[in-house]
Write a protein that holds these residues in place. Structure first.
Motif, mmCIF file in Angstrom:
data_model
loop_
_atom_site.group_PDB
_atom_site.id
_atom_site.type_symbol
_atom_site.label_atom_id
_atom_site.label_comp_id
_atom_site.label_asym_id
_atom_site.label_seq_id
_atom_site.Cartn_x
_atom_site.Cartn_y
_atom_site.Cartn_z
ATOM 1 N N LEU A 149 72.432 73.089 39.391
ATOM 2 C CA LEU A 149 71.932 72.705 38.068
ATOM 3 C C LEU A 149 72.937 71.815 37.340
ATOM 4 C CD1 LEU A 149 69.807 73.037 35.801
ATOM 5 C CD2 LEU A 149 71.098 75.051 35.040
ATOM 6 N N PHE A 150 74.215 72.187 37.388
ATOM 7 C CA PHE A 150 75.251 71.379 36.749
ATOM 8 C C PHE A 150 75.363 70.013 37.409
ATOM 9 C CE2 PHE A 150 79.645 69.887 36.574
ATOM 10 C CZ PHE A 150 79.839 69.823 35.196
ATOM 11 N N ALA A 151 75.295 69.981 38.751
ATOM 12 C CA ALA A 151 75.392 68.707 39.467
ATOM 13 C C ALA A 151 74.236 67.778 39.113
ATOM 14 C CB ALA A 151 75.429 68.967 40.973
ATOM 15 N N VAL A 152 73.034 68.327 39.064
ATOM 16 C CA VAL A 152 71.864 67.512 38.725
ATOM 17 C C VAL A 152 71.980 66.983 37.298
ATOM 18 C CG1 VAL A 152 69.378 67.613 38.269
ATOM 19 C CG2 VAL A 152 70.299 68.607 40.360
ATOM 20 N N PHE A 153 72.385 67.837 36.376
ATOM 21 C CA PHE A 153 72.526 67.418 34.981
ATOM 22 C C PHE A 153 73.576 66.312 34.840
ATOM 23 C CE2 PHE A 153 74.505 67.988 30.754
ATOM 24 C CZ PHE A 153 73.405 67.707 29.963
ATOM 25 N N LEU A 197 63.340 62.213 37.837
ATOM 26 C CA LEU A 197 63.846 63.003 38.950
ATOM 27 C C LEU A 197 64.766 64.115 38.464
ATOM 28 C CD1 LEU A 197 64.701 60.195 41.547
ATOM 29 C CD2 LEU A 197 62.767 61.769 41.602
ATOM 30 N N GLY A 198 65.648 63.784 37.521
ATOM 31 C CA GLY A 198 66.564 64.791 37.003
ATOM 32 C C GLY A 198 65.846 65.910 36.275
ATOM 33 N N LEU A 199 64.868 65.548 35.470
ATOM 34 C CA LEU A 199 64.124 66.562 34.724
ATOM 35 C C LEU A 199 63.327 67.455 35.664
ATOM 36 C CD1 LEU A 199 63.422 67.632 31.956
ATOM 37 C CD2 LEU A 199 61.593 65.943 31.802
ATOM 38 N N ASP A 200 62.754 66.863 36.701
ATOM 39 C CA ASP A 200 61.991 67.650 37.671
ATOM 40 C C ASP A 200 62.908 68.613 38.422
ATOM 41 O OD1 ASP A 200 59.419 68.061 39.243
ATOM 42 O OD2 ASP A 200 60.802 67.499 40.851
ATOM 43 N N ALA A 201 64.103 68.143 38.808
ATOM 44 C CA ALA A 201 65.039 69.011 39.522
ATOM 45 C C ALA A 201 65.541 70.138 38.635
ATOM 46 C CB ALA A 201 66.216 68.177 40.035
ATOM 47 N N ILE A 202 65.861 69.825 37.370
ATOM 48 C CA ILE A 202 66.321 70.866 36.443
ATOM 49 C C ILE A 202 65.228 71.908 36.221
ATOM 50 C CG2 ILE A 202 66.982 71.288 34.038
ATOM 51 C CD1 ILE A 202 68.416 68.594 34.093
ATOM 52 N N ARG A 203 63.995 71.450 36.121
ATOM 53 C CA ARG A 203 62.877 72.371 35.923
ATOM 54 C C ARG A 203 62.718 73.302 37.127
ATOM 55 N NH1 ARG A 203 58.909 68.742 34.710
ATOM 56 N NH2 ARG A 203 58.248 68.649 36.887
ATOM 57 N N GLN A 204 62.917 72.763 38.330
ATOM 58 C CA GLN A 204 62.798 73.597 39.529
ATOM 59 C C GLN A 204 63.879 74.669 39.588
ATOM 60 O OE1 GLN A 204 61.963 71.709 43.364
ATOM 61 N NE2 GLN A 204 61.700 69.758 42.307
ATOM 62 N N ILE A 205 65.081 74.311 39.131
ATOM 63 C CA ILE A 205 66.212 75.237 39.229
ATOM 64 C C ILE A 205 66.218 76.250 38.088
ATOM 65 C CG2 ILE A 205 68.732 75.365 39.309
ATOM 66 C CD1 ILE A 205 68.690 72.454 40.337
ATOM 67 N N ALA A 206 65.755 75.840 36.902
ATOM 68 C CA ALA A 206 65.893 76.668 35.700
ATOM 69 C C ALA A 206 64.748 77.648 35.490
ATOM 70 C CB ALA A 206 66.031 75.777 34.468
ATOM 71 N N PHE A 207 63.619 77.483 36.206
ATOM 72 C CA PHE A 207 62.468 78.357 35.993
ATOM 73 C C PHE A 207 62.018 78.955 37.322
ATOM 74 C CE2 PHE A 207 62.357 75.335 32.501
ATOM 75 C CZ PHE A 207 62.185 76.176 31.408
ATOM 76 N N ALA A 208 61.543 80.180 37.262
ATOM 77 C CA ALA A 208 61.111 80.861 38.486
ATOM 78 C C ALA A 208 59.937 80.151 39.140
ATOM 79 C CB ALA A 208 60.746 82.311 38.159
ATOM 80 N N SER A 209 59.020 79.618 38.324
ATOM 81 C CA SER A 209 57.850 78.928 38.869
ATOM 82 C C SER A 209 58.096 77.443 39.092
ATOM 83 C CB SER A 209 56.659 79.097 37.917
ATOM 84 O OG SER A 209 56.959 78.532 36.641
ATOM 85 N N GLY A 210 59.328 76.979 38.857
ATOM 86 C CA GLY A 210 59.635 75.555 38.976
ATOM 87 C C GLY A 210 59.408 74.959 40.355
ATOM 88 N N PRO A 211 59.899 75.606 41.441
ATOM 89 C CA PRO A 211 59.704 75.022 42.773
ATOM 90 C C PRO A 211 58.245 74.794 43.140
ATOM 91 C CG PRO A 211 61.377 76.734 42.837
ATOM 92 C CD PRO A 211 60.763 76.796 41.471
ATOM 93 N N ALA A 212 57.363 75.633 42.639
ATOM 94 C CA ALA A 212 55.938 75.478 42.970
ATOM 95 C C ALA A 212 55.329 74.247 42.314
ATOM 96 C CB ALA A 212 55.166 76.724 42.542
ATOM 97 N N THR A 213 55.912 73.785 41.220
ATOM 98 C CA THR A 213 55.369 72.622 40.514
ATOM 99 C C THR A 213 56.244 71.384 40.699
ATOM 100 O OG1 THR A 213 56.560 73.251 38.489
ATOM 101 C CG2 THR A 213 54.308 74.085 38.761
ATOM 102 N N GLY A 214 57.252 71.471 41.558
ATOM 103 C CA GLY A 214 58.181 70.364 41.738
ATOM 104 C C GLY A 214 57.576 69.195 42.500
ATOM 105 N N PHE A 215 58.142 68.033 42.274
ATOM 106 C CA PHE A 215 57.681 66.820 42.957
ATOM 107 C C PHE A 215 58.188 66.788 44.382
ATOM 108 C CE2 PHE A 215 58.551 62.177 43.736
ATOM 109 C CZ PHE A 215 57.242 61.845 44.014
ATOM 110 N N ILE A 216 59.508 66.843 44.551
ATOM 111 C CA ILE A 216 60.146 66.993 45.860
ATOM 112 C C ILE A 216 61.274 67.997 45.712
ATOM 113 C CG2 ILE A 216 59.571 64.714 46.799
ATOM 114 C CD1 ILE A 216 62.229 63.689 45.855
ATOM 115 N N SER A 217 61.994 68.277 46.791
ATOM 116 C CA SER A 217 63.068 69.256 46.750
ATOM 117 C C SER A 217 64.140 68.850 45.738
ATOM 118 C CB SER A 217 63.698 69.393 48.138
ATOM 119 O OG SER A 217 64.901 70.128 48.079
ATOM 120 N N ALA A 218 64.680 69.843 45.028
ATOM 121 C CA ALA A 218 65.715 69.561 44.033
ATOM 122 C C ALA A 218 66.960 68.968 44.673
ATOM 123 C CB ALA A 218 66.068 70.848 43.282
#
Length: 258
Positions: A149-153, A197-218
């Motif tokens: 999460l820190f790296a993506v941010f 891309l950054g917002l999508d990756a942060i969303r995947q990492i910060a929320f439990a349901s994030g990976p299911a709604t992600g565009f591609i892998s964080a």
């Protein structure tokens, strides 16, 4: 015996230039508490409308968190687009750009100092938006990988501010026409800047349901952000160098014209 005054060169000059340009923005934000309050309250007021709409249509509760997170990250986008990218054009209008061109320090150090000063204030305001939004609407975060999460941010901000440095040259060369160009390209730039891309990756990492709604892998998005960061910083250096040589050769770039 005459007093010897040491003259900074190389990386020392670069660092001192960055510190000198960051200082006014860091101090200035402390002298405008009312402005800081409005910068937090008004965006949060707008985000509340989206929250109420999502809850009215019985959308998943995670969408409320997406709204708060997106609103906080948009603060960085606006700071880069309307503050940093326009900075050299504004300096030209006020007559200060000629001094920057003649000074022995690099324009990239000047812009980096402005970026750091703006980054600190924007980070505080974004944190306030997230904190208040979480408290008001009961947002629940579930960070799966703090290091990623820190790296993506960090990479998102590096790519974003690198793009801001690059656009500073474009805005200066195009003058007032840049407002029309950026208005036309605003939606594509959201994607090309790495913001999406950054917002999508942060969303995947910060929320439990994030990976299911992600565009591609964080992790893939993190790698793409690293590439964008390098590309934008290199292009910013090349374009600022070209603009500086153009100003010296023609002597017209620093003139303010209506």
């Amino acid at each position: 015996m005459p007093l010897r005054v040491s003259k900074d060169v190389g990386w020392r000059l670069f660092v001192r230039t960055v510190a000198a340009r960051a200082y006014p923005r860091l101090v200035g934000q402390q002298r405008e508490p009312a402005g800081a309050f409005l910068d937090v309250f008004l965006p949060l007021l707008g985000l509340s409308a989206y929250v109420f709409v999502y809850r009215a249509i019985d959308a998943p509760e995670a969408f409320v968190g997406f709204v708060i997170l997106g609103g906080a990250m948009t603060a960085f986008w606006l700071n880069v687009l309307w503050s940093m990218s326009n900075q050299l054009f504004w300096e030209k209008e006020t007559g200060n750009l000629a001094l920057y061109i003649m000074a022995p320090n690099s324009l990239m150090a000047i812009l980096l100092g402005m970026a750091i000063g703006g980054l600190v204030s924007t980070t505080l305001r974004a944190a306030a938006i997230i904190g208040l939004g979480t408290w008001l609407f009961g947002v629940r975060f579930s960070v799966s990988d703090p290091a990623l999460l820190f790296a993506v941010f960090a990479l998102t901000l590096t790519a974003l501010y690198g793009m801001g440095m690059m656009f500073a040259s474009v805005f200066l060369l195009l003058g007032r026409e840049a407002w029309h160009v950026i208005g036309l390209a605003q939606e594509p730039v959201y994607l090309l800047s790495g913001m999406t891309l950054g917002l999508d990756a942060i969303r995947q990492i910060a929320f439990a349901s994030g990976p299911a709604t992600g565009f591609i892998s964080a992790r893939v998005e993190c790698l793409a952000l690293a590439v964008l960061s390098v590309v934008f910083l290199v292009l910013a250096r090349l374009m600022l160098g070209y603009m500086e040589r153009l100003a010296i050769a023609e002597g017209k770039l620093t003139e303010s014209r209506g």
